[in-house]
Write a protein that holds these residues in place. Structure first.
Motif, PDB file in Angstrom:
ATOM      1  N   VAL A  87      40.405  33.178  19.541  1.00 31.67           N
ATOM      2  CA  VAL A  87      39.070  33.749  19.681  1.00 31.67           C
ATOM      3  C   VAL A  87      38.459  33.929  18.301  1.00 31.67           C
ATOM      4  O   VAL A  87      39.117  34.454  17.388  1.00 31.67           O
ATOM      5  N   LEU A  89      36.217  36.017  16.079  1.00 32.13           N
ATOM      6  CA  LEU A  89      35.736  37.395  16.120  1.00 32.13           C
ATOM      7  C   LEU A  89      34.320  37.543  15.597  1.00 32.13           C
ATOM      8  O   LEU A  89      33.706  38.596  15.736  1.00 32.13           O
ATOM      9  N   GLN A 103      45.312  46.778  26.151  1.00 31.68           N
ATOM     10  CA  GLN A 103      44.242  46.527  25.192  1.00 31.68           C
ATOM     11  C   GLN A 103      44.779  46.051  23.847  1.00 31.68           C
ATOM     12  O   GLN A 103      45.887  46.411  23.439  1.00 31.68           O
ATOM     13  N   ARG A 114      36.921  45.537  17.213  1.00 28.54           N
ATOM     14  CA  ARG A 114      36.687  44.934  18.517  1.00 28.54           C
ATOM     15  C   ARG A 114      37.907  45.153  19.418  1.00 28.54           C
ATOM     16  O   ARG A 114      39.057  45.131  18.950  1.00 28.54           O
ATOM     17  N   PHE A 116      39.943  43.876  22.999  1.00 30.83           N
ATOM     18  CA  PHE A 116      40.139  42.760  23.910  1.00 30.83           C
ATOM     19  C   PHE A 116      41.199  43.121  24.946  1.00 30.83           C
ATOM     20  O   PHE A 116      41.997  44.043  24.741  1.00 30.83           O
ATOM     21  N   THR A 122      40.250  38.618  26.759  1.00 31.43           N
ATOM     22  CA  THR A 122      38.868  38.776  27.205  1.00 31.43           C
ATOM     23  C   THR A 122      38.220  39.914  26.427  1.00 31.43           C
ATOM     24  O   THR A 122      38.787  40.999  26.306  1.00 31.43           O
ATOM     25  N   PHE A 123      37.018  39.669  25.884  1.00 32.07           N
ATOM     26  CA  PHE A 123      36.325  40.686  25.092  1.00 32.07           C
ATOM     27  C   PHE A 123      35.953  41.880  25.957  1.00 32.07           C
ATOM     28  O   PHE A 123      35.446  41.722  27.083  1.00 32.07           O
ATOM     29  N   ARG A 124      36.195  43.091  25.434  1.00 36.76           N
ATOM     30  CA  ARG A 124      35.854  44.312  26.166  1.00 36.76           C
ATOM     31  C   ARG A 124      34.695  45.059  25.534  1.00 36.76           C
ATOM     32  O   ARG A 124      33.726  45.375  26.190  1.00 36.76           O
ATOM     33  N   THR A 125      34.811  45.359  24.238  1.00 32.63           N
ATOM     34  CA  THR A 125      33.722  46.085  23.584  1.00 32.63           C
ATOM     35  C   THR A 125      33.916  46.079  22.075  1.00 32.63           C
ATOM     36  O   THR A 125      34.997  45.736  21.565  1.00 32.63           O
ATOM     37  N   THR A 126      32.872  46.482  21.349  1.00 29.25           N
ATOM     38  CA  THR A 126      32.934  46.729  19.914  1.00 29.25           C
ATOM     39  C   THR A 126      32.682  48.211  19.687  1.00 29.25           C
ATOM     40  O   THR A 126      31.704  48.763  20.213  1.00 29.25           O
TER      41      THR A 126
END
Length: 372
Positions: A87, A89, A103, A114, A116, A122-126
């Motif tokens: 991925v 970033l 996580q 960040r 994942f 899979t991206f979750r949040t920043t």
């Protein structure tokens, strides 16, 4: 390049079959196998991480995470010795990883952190970016780099992040849509290089699976000011969050020791720190007394790690240095040196045990990741 290594642990007297004879082996046997790196073969890896697994499953079975300094996150499967997923970033640079069973956190430049999914990336949040109190040129906000991160042992929904301006922040990541700051901690007088979570300490060293000394949720930080500071994450309002301090001696006072990395033993009893001069010291996490000191390397110690507890109750420790060497120690025997590995041709930047302590993965400035 990648290499996968299979390690045979040394044979100790108490592990030998009854009635057996012959010499006792104290050497580690490592067999190397190649790993396909693809387009990342010339990349500079700065950290590797093994996420927790289900009970009875060896650490690392779900994969090994690796981080490239340019901001590429990689998931590798040790069994297949191939890159499973990567991925971008989208950051200037990246510094550190932390993982739970659910996580994965990545600390990056300009205060970016960040989150994942550990299994699929899979991206979750920043996380919200932390703005330093001082203003930059023209009065704009200054966002210090997020240099290290660690999930709290008290709750995997709490992420501790160390920033380049020496600030330590505890983030609540229970709801990725509403991440908020739980606590901002005052810290060291110089750059913070590492942060580790501390759990409960066994009352009986010989039987760590029995009673434990209940401790409040704590984290430890080490810095270039020569100090290891213990922080109480559940301190009441108005009380000092600092739970203890270890001033590491140096030739010209504590500040000259310039600590570079730190790791906590699996029973949470030992705090191991490495400094700029190649020394490794071990301290008791409760009394803060020094237990061991070794002039281990000829260069700066850049990374440390402990293996999980073995069936006999002991565990291994590993150190990597700018001198290109990795040392493996037996913590149960006063940190006796068991083996020295010289596979890297440049500074060793990260080292982690895998497979329940039967394997070892490292990365270095020679742009290689080596599995053992």
């Amino acid at each position: 390049m990648f290499k996968a290594w299979s390690i045979s642990l040394p044979t100790h007297q108490h592990n030998r079959p009854k009635g057996s004879s012959g010499a006792i082996s104290t050497d580690l046997a490592a067999v190397a196998r190649p790993v396909t790196l693809k387009e990342l073969r010339s990349s500079n890896f700065v950290d590797v991480c093994v996420g927790p697994c289900q009970p009875g499953q060896p650490p690392g079975d779900n994969g090994v995470y690796a981080l490239v300094d340019t901001g590429i996150l990689v998931l590798m499967r040790p069994t297949g010795r191939t890159i499973d997923k990567s991925v971008n970033l989208q950051v200037q640079s990246a510094f550190a990883l932390a993982a739970t069973a659910q996580q994965l956190a990545v600390a990056c430049a300009q205060g970016v952190v960040r989150l994942f999914s550990s299994k699929s990336l899979t991206f979750r949040t920043t996380l919200p970016r932390f703005a330093a109190p001082s203003a930059g040129a023209g009065g704009g906000a200054v966002y210090p780099d997020a240099q290290s991160c660690s999930f709290s042992l008290a709750s995997t929904e709490q992420l501790v992040v160390a920033y380049a301006d020496h600030t330590l922040i505890v983030w609540d990541v229970t709801d990725t849509k509403q991440v908020h700051c739980m606590r901002s901690l005052p810290s060291h007088g110089s750059c913070i290089w590492d942060v580790c979570a501390l759990g409960n300490v066994p009352l009986d060293w010989a039987d760590p699976g029995q009673q434990v000394r209940q401790q409040p949720p704590r984290v430890a930080t080490c810095a270039a000011d020569g100090a290891v500071r213990l922080w109480n994450l559940s301190a009441v309002q108005g009380a000092s969050p600092q739970a203890g301090v270890i001033m590491v001696p140096g030739d010209r006072g504590p500040a000259s020791s310039k600590l570079r990395c730190m790791c906590v033993s699996p029973d949470c009893r030992h705090i191991c720190v490495g400094d700029q001069h190649g020394n490794i010291r071990v301290y008791d996490s409760v009394t803060c007394k020094q237990l061991s000191v070794q002039e281990a390397h000829d260069g700066e110690v850049l990374c440390l790690d402990y293996s999980p507890v073995r069936p006999d109750g002991g565990f291994l420790a590993a150190s990597g240095s700018r001198d290109m060497l990795i040392h493996i120690y037996n913590a149960q025997l006063g940190y006796q040196l068991l083996e020295t590995l010289d596979d890297h041709s440049a500074a060793v930047t990260a080292v982690r045990f895998t497979g329940g302590g039967k394997g070892l993965v490292s990365c270095g400035a020679d742009r290689s990741i080596i599995f053992r």
